[in-house]
Design a protein around this motif. Structure first.
Motif, short mmCIF file in Angstrom:
data_model
loop_
_atom_site.label_atom_id
_atom_site.label_comp_id
_atom_site.label_asym_id
_atom_site.label_seq_id
_atom_site.Cartn_x
_atom_site.Cartn_y
_atom_site.Cartn_z
N SER A 17 54.20 48.58 42.81
CA SER A 17 54.39 47.91 41.52
C SER A 17 54.39 48.88 40.35
O SER A 17 53.77 49.93 40.39
CB SER A 17 53.27 46.90 41.29
OG SER A 17 53.19 46.01 42.36
N ARG A 18 55.09 48.46 39.31
CA ARG A 18 55.05 49.17 38.03
C ARG A 18 54.41 48.20 37.04
O ARG A 18 54.89 47.12 36.85
CB ARG A 18 56.45 49.53 37.53
CG ARG A 18 57.20 50.48 38.40
CD ARG A 18 58.43 50.97 37.68
NE ARG A 18 58.12 52.07 36.79
CZ ARG A 18 57.95 53.33 37.21
NH1 ARG A 18 58.04 53.62 38.47
NH2 ARG A 18 57.66 54.27 36.34
N GLY A 19 53.33 48.55 36.45
CA GLY A 19 52.70 47.68 35.47
C GLY A 19 51.62 46.81 36.09
O GLY A 19 51.65 46.51 37.29
N PHE A 20 50.69 46.41 35.25
CA PHE A 20 49.51 45.69 35.71
C PHE A 20 49.83 44.27 36.17
O PHE A 20 49.42 43.84 37.25
CB PHE A 20 48.48 45.67 34.57
CG PHE A 20 47.16 45.12 34.97
CD1 PHE A 20 46.26 45.89 35.67
CD2 PHE A 20 46.82 43.82 34.67
CE1 PHE A 20 45.03 45.39 36.05
CE2 PHE A 20 45.60 43.30 35.04
CZ PHE A 20 44.71 44.09 35.74
N THR A 21 50.57 43.54 35.36
CA THR A 21 50.89 42.14 35.69
C THR A 21 51.67 42.08 37.00
O THR A 21 51.38 41.24 37.86
CB THR A 21 51.72 41.51 34.55
OG1 THR A 21 51.06 41.80 33.32
CG2 THR A 21 51.84 40.02 34.70
N THR A 30 51.53 44.21 39.40
CA THR A 30 50.60 44.55 40.50
C THR A 30 49.87 43.29 40.98
O THR A 30 49.75 43.05 42.18
CB THR A 30 49.57 45.60 40.02
OG1 THR A 30 50.27 46.74 39.56
CG2 THR A 30 48.63 46.00 41.14
N LEU A 75 49.63 48.16 44.81
CA LEU A 75 49.50 49.38 43.99
C LEU A 75 50.55 50.43 44.36
O LEU A 75 50.91 51.26 43.53
CB LEU A 75 48.09 49.97 44.15
CG LEU A 75 46.99 49.28 43.37
CD1 LEU A 75 45.62 49.76 43.82
CD2 LEU A 75 47.15 49.50 41.87
#
Lengths: 259, 288
Positions: free
Chosen positions: B212-216, B218, B209
């Motif tokens: 990372s940028r973005g959910f995938t 992460t 967290l």
């Protein structure tokens, strides 16, 4: 055409009901403001309408189709959604794209026509240049605009918003309301919005509802303005008497002896 | 270093580590984002009671641990809805209940206390071929779940109410996720141990967290971090003869500290450069 209807709905969280015999019809291409004092069950009404709560009595009905004859699509922006999950690790475009993930779109590639809509709605809400930023890096007003874009990307027939402009400055609020008005006037959507900001929303609304356990006023902004003009006479009466014809008249007769 | 892989028990440990590290951080990302970071801890304590039951009645402990974790997961999910305003209360109730049951049940079976130690702290010699097969089944189930429900899980994790409005069966999906979390906790026990299993889920998510940028991204960064630390931790555990669970978690903590420090240094550097640029621009304007 009626998109949704609450019929004789009664609801309470404990023993005492917070909504009594609630009747509400939501038609096509309306811009409806829902207001009332704190604790008047505005959010509860929205949640009943959306099926997030079940009524203790009465019925909630939805039209199976929207004004264009296609299955009815409903978009929802809850109260403070942006601040609730501000640390969610998503980029703006990723989050708006997730608005497309309805049951039919859980698997497979999303149609390119729908993916293109992400760009369109982000441009509409003025957030296209921020599409690669994390939502946690945005201001409160920007987050709310992203949440609106997420609801708009499905091209909803009915858009339900719960105090969407909380935390926005005047300029951001004005832009936001203009955007909602544009959705009603140019795209034929219905917007049902909980608001306390009558000064700015009233000129844009087509209908205003005042709620306090039940609907106290349901009419056009012009009719509401006429009621407000009576406020000087009814200043010492309970607030809902300003909006509710029968109760206002009864209260005036009781106090002044005449209407 | 590679010669250690000639031992079957180490091959099993590494295979188990790869499988767990592949799935536990994915569960962890969702747990953290759903504000249920302590759920894995709770389920691990409940699983320990299952292990105690298993050894008491003489059955395969991982199966009873899985059953206990599944029951615990149902309770967590139900209690979470009952105590909506204090959802962490369900965690506290079950954690104390699970640990109390485990302690009492263990006292009936004093001869098995040595075996319990490996479940508490993890052991690289504790992974049997049967354990591996059970783990593979659970990992396959998780992989299928996230393959099919990646999108609805994303929507559900962001906001449960909007998920329900868009047609996501929030209650069923949430329960299914809790059950899977329970299964992963139960099968992770032989390697990292009951007391540290939640760290293997939550720490990679915490690290990811931050970077990372973005959910995938992460999710993927959490998986890669988990894999690297599990493999590194198992190697160190063998080479230094120290418990694998603790080693893996300390390695994860070290990575977290490094990430936090590096991010802090970078952000300080960036803000300093920004303020320097403003001063330079200011002087230039004055001179002109």
């Amino acid at each position: 055409m009626q998109l949704a209807e609450l019929r004789d709905v009664v609801f309470g969280y404990g023993q005492a009901p917070v909504l009594e015999q609630m009747n509400l019809q939501v038609g096509a291409s309306e811009f409806i403001g829902l207001t009332g004092p704190n604790g008047s069950a505005k959010t509860t009404t929205l949640k009943l309408l959306l099926g997030l709560l079940s009524p203790q009595q009465g019925q909630v009905e939805f039209s199976s189709t929207g004004p264009q004859g296609k299955p009815l699509v409903v978009g929802y922006v809850p109260q403070n959604i942006a601040s609730f999950n501000a640390g969610f690790p998503s980029t703006v475009s990723e989050l708006v794209r997730s608005g497309l993930y309805t049951r039919k779109r859980w698997f497979g590639l999303l149609p390119s026509k729908e993916v293109d809509r992400v760009e369109k709605v982000l441009k509409q809400v003025g957030m296209w240049e921020h599409r690669k930023r994390k939502i946690g890096e945005l201001s409160g007003g920007q987050k709310q605009r992203v949440c609106l874009a997420r609801a708009l990307v499905l091209e909803p027939d009915l858009l339900v918003l719960d105090e969407p402009t909380t935390g926005m400055d005047v300029e951001a609020r004005t832009t936001f309301y203009d955007l909602l008005q544009h959705q009603v006037q140019h795209h034929g959507r219905t917007v049902l919005m909980v608001t306390h900001d009558l000064e700015e929303t009233l000129p844009r609304l087509t209908r205003l509802l005042v709620l306090d356990k039940r609907i106290r006023f349901d009419g056009s902004p012009q009719q509401f303005q006429e009621r407000m003009d009576l406020r000087a006479r009814t200043a010492t009466l309970p607030l809902y008497c300003c909006y509710d014809d029968e109760e206002r008249d009864a209260a005036l007769v009781a106090r002044e002896g005449v209407l | 270093m590679w010669e250690m892989l000639q031992y079957e028990f180490l091959q099993n440990a590494f295979l188990a580590g790869i499988m767990i590290a592949g799935i536990a951080p994915v569960i962890g990302v969702y747990l953290v984002l759903r504000r249920q970071s302590l759920m894995a801890d709770t389920l691990s304590h409940v699983s320990l009671a299952g292990v105690a039951v298993g050894s008491l009645i003489g059955t395969y402990p991982m199966v009873t641990a899985m059953i206990a974790a599944l029951i615990g997961a149902v309770f967590v999910d139900t209690l979470r809805r009952s105590f909506r305003a204090y959802s962490e209360l369900s965690i506290a109730i079950l954690m104390s209940g699970g640990l109390a049951s485990a302690v009492v049940l263990m006292s009936f079976n004093k001869g098995a206390s040595r075996g319990f130690t490996s479940y508490l702290f993890g052991s690289i010699i504790a992974v049997s071929t049967t354990d591996l097969l059970v783990m593979a089944g659970v990992v396959a189930l998780c992989a299928l779940f996230f393959w099919f429900f990646w999108r609805p899980m994303y929507v559900l994790t962001f906001d449960e109410e909007t998920a329900q409005v868009s047609g996501v069966p929030a209650r069923a999906l949430s329960l299914a996720f809790s059950l899977l979390a329970g299964l992963v906790v139960a099968v992770s026990m032989p390697i990292v141990g009951v007391l540290l299993v939640s760290s293997l889920m939550v720490l990679p998510a915490a690290i990811s967290l931050r970077v990372s940028r973005g959910f995938t991204m992460t999710v993927w960064v959490a998986v890669v971090t988990g894999l690297a630390c599990v493999l590194g931790g198992l190697t160190a555990s063998y080479q230094l003869d120290i418990p694998p669970g603790g080693t893996i978690v300390l390695l994860l903590l070290a990575v977290l500290v490094v990430v936090l420090v590096v991010k802090r240094v970078f952000s300080l550097g960036a803000s300093r450069m920004e303020s320097n640029a403003k001063v330079v621009n200011g002087k230039t304007v004055e001179e002109r």
